[in-house]
Write an enzyme that holds these catalytic residues in place. Structure first.
Site, mmCIF file in Angstrom:
data_model
loop_
_atom_site.group_PDB
_atom_site.id
_atom_site.type_symbol
_atom_site.label_atom_id
_atom_site.label_comp_id
_atom_site.label_asym_id
_atom_site.label_seq_id
_atom_site.Cartn_x
_atom_site.Cartn_y
_atom_site.Cartn_z
ATOM 1 N N LYS A 133 0.804 -1.128 0.053
ATOM 2 C CA LYS A 133 -0.100 -0.030 0.007
ATOM 3 C C LYS A 133 1.125 1.359 0.007
ATOM 4 C CE LYS A 133 -3.698 -2.432 2.504
ATOM 5 N NZ LYS A 133 -4.927 -2.327 3.548
ATOM 6 N N TYR B 264 -11.891 -2.461 -3.334
ATOM 7 C CA TYR B 264 -12.610 -2.579 -1.801
ATOM 8 C C TYR B 264 -14.292 -2.596 -1.984
ATOM 9 C CZ TYR B 264 -8.124 -2.239 0.200
ATOM 10 O OH TYR B 264 -6.734 -2.353 0.787
ATOM 11 N N ASN C 179 -1.549 0.089 6.769
ATOM 12 C CA ASN C 179 -1.177 -1.212 7.385
ATOM 13 C C ASN C 179 -0.349 -2.072 6.374
ATOM 14 O OD1 ASN C 179 -3.037 -2.336 5.755
ATOM 15 N ND2 ASN C 179 -4.310 -2.937 7.462
ATOM 16 N N HIS D 36 -1.751 -5.623 1.503
ATOM 17 C CA HIS D 36 -3.159 -6.349 1.423
ATOM 18 C C HIS D 36 -2.705 -7.755 0.572
ATOM 19 C CE1 HIS D 36 -6.973 -7.424 -0.510
ATOM 20 N NE2 HIS D 36 -6.438 -7.706 -1.355
ATOM 21 N N GLU E 56 -9.461 -10.280 -7.812
ATOM 22 C CA GLU E 56 -8.424 -9.504 -7.594
ATOM 23 C C GLU E 56 -7.174 -9.549 -8.554
ATOM 24 O OE1 GLU E 56 -9.349 -8.610 -2.931
ATOM 25 O OE2 GLU E 56 -7.486 -9.706 -3.342
HETATM 26 P P1 GDP Z 1 -7.454 -7.077 5.572
HETATM 27 O O1 GDP Z 1 -8.178 -8.277 4.810
HETATM 28 O O2 GDP Z 1 -6.719 -7.629 6.922
HETATM 29 O O3 GDP Z 1 -6.823 -6.062 4.808
HETATM 30 O O4 GDP Z 1 -8.825 -6.535 6.474
HETATM 31 P P2 GDP Z 1 -10.212 -6.150 5.652
HETATM 32 O O5 GDP Z 1 -10.245 -6.761 4.365
HETATM 33 O O6 GDP Z 1 -11.118 -6.260 6.731
HETATM 34 O O7 GDP Z 1 -10.050 -4.467 5.501
HETATM 35 C C1 GDP Z 1 -9.345 -3.863 4.246
HETATM 36 C C2 GDP Z 1 -8.476 -2.719 4.463
HETATM 37 O O8 GDP Z 1 -9.662 -1.564 5.270
HETATM 38 C C3 GDP Z 1 -7.757 -2.698 5.876
HETATM 39 O O9 GDP Z 1 -6.361 -3.204 5.495
HETATM 40 C C4 GDP Z 1 -7.443 -1.368 6.165
HETATM 41 O O10 GDP Z 1 -6.637 -0.775 5.405
HETATM 42 C C5 GDP Z 1 -9.092 -0.861 6.102
HETATM 43 N N1 GDP Z 1 -9.724 -0.779 7.523
HETATM 44 C C6 GDP Z 1 -10.255 -1.965 7.790
HETATM 45 N N2 GDP Z 1 -10.896 -1.797 8.998
HETATM 46 C C7 GDP Z 1 -10.811 -0.241 9.242
HETATM 47 C C8 GDP Z 1 -11.143 0.373 10.231
HETATM 48 O O11 GDP Z 1 -11.942 0.187 10.836
HETATM 49 N N3 GDP Z 1 -10.889 1.891 9.879
HETATM 50 C C9 GDP Z 1 -10.161 2.250 8.748
HETATM 51 N N4 GDP Z 1 -9.802 3.572 8.629
HETATM 52 N N5 GDP Z 1 -9.800 1.652 7.829
HETATM 53 C C10 GDP Z 1 -10.105 0.066 7.986
#
Ligand code: GDP
Length: 138
Positions: free
Chosen positions: A9, A49, A112, A115, A126
Site C-alpha cells: 500500500k 474494496y 497497514n 493487502h 483481484e
Molecule cells: P485485511 O484483509 O486484513 O486487509 O482487512 P479487511 O479486508 O477487513 O479491510 C481492508 C482494509 O481496510 C484494511 O487493510 C485497512 O486498510 C482498512 N480498514 C479495515 N478496517 C478499518 C477501520 O476500522 N478503519 C479504517 N480507517 N480502515 C480500516
C-alpha cells in the site's frame, strides 16, 4: 499450487519498505509471477474494496489507497493465499503478532502496509482486476 494477489500500500512505498515486504515473501519460497508499480485511480480502488462499500471507513480507505503509488503483485506457491495472510498479520494492530509484516512495522488499522487476498475466489477476482493475462508469468 496457488496464486494470490498482494498489494504494497502507499504507506509501504512512503516508508521505503517495498524491498523488505517483497523480500519476506521471496525468502519464504513464494514466487513473484506478476509485479507493477502504479497509482490506482478511484474506479480501480472502489472495485478492489467493493466489499467494504457500506462501511463507515470506505471513503477514507479509497482516499488512502489512491493517495500514492502501490505495488501490485501476483504471488505463487503452495497454499500461497494462506501463507501470505499469515505473514501479513492480523488487521487489528493489537492482534498483529510480532514476526508478521503488520506486527513488526505498523500500529494503524488503515495504514497497514499490505493487502493479500482472503480466499481462492477473491484471489482470482483481484488478480483479474489488477492484471491482464499477458502480464503474469506462466
Ligand atoms: P485485511 O484483509 O486484513 O486487509 O482487512 P479487511 O479486508 O477487513 O479491510 C481492508 C482494509 O481496510 C484494511 O487493510 C485497512 O486498510 C482498512 N480498514 C479495515 N478496517 C478499518 C477501520 O476500522 N478503519 C479504517 N480507517 N480502515 C480500516
Amino acid at each position: 499450487m496457488e496464486r494470490t494477489f498482494v498489494m504494497v500500500k502507499p504507506d509501504g512505498i512512503d516508508r521505503r519498505l517495498i524491498g523488505e515486504i517483497i523480500g519476506r515473501f521471496e525468502r519464504r519460497g513464494l514466487r513473484i509471477v506478476g509485479l507493477k508499480l502504479l497509482r490506482p485511480d478511484r474506479s480501480l480502488a472502489e472495485r478492489h474494496y467493493a466489499v467494504h462499500r457500506d462501511k463507515p471507513f470506505f471513503g477514507e480507505l479509497v482516499e488512502f489507497i489512491t493517495g500514492g503509488a502501490v505495488v501490485a503483485l501476483a504471488i505463487e506457491g503452495p497454499q500461497a493465499i494462506t501463507l501470505v495472510r499469515q505473514m501479513m498479520g492480523a488487521l487489528k494492530p493489537e492482534q498483529a503478532a510480532p514476526g508478521t509484516i503488520r506486527g513488526d512495522y505498523t500500529t494503524d488499522i488503515q495504514a497497514n502496509l499490505v493487502h493479500g487476498s482472503d480466499g481462492p475466489e477473491t484471489a482470482r477476482a483481484e488478480l483479474d482486476l489488477w492484471f491482464r493475462p499477458g502480464e503474469l508469468l506462466d
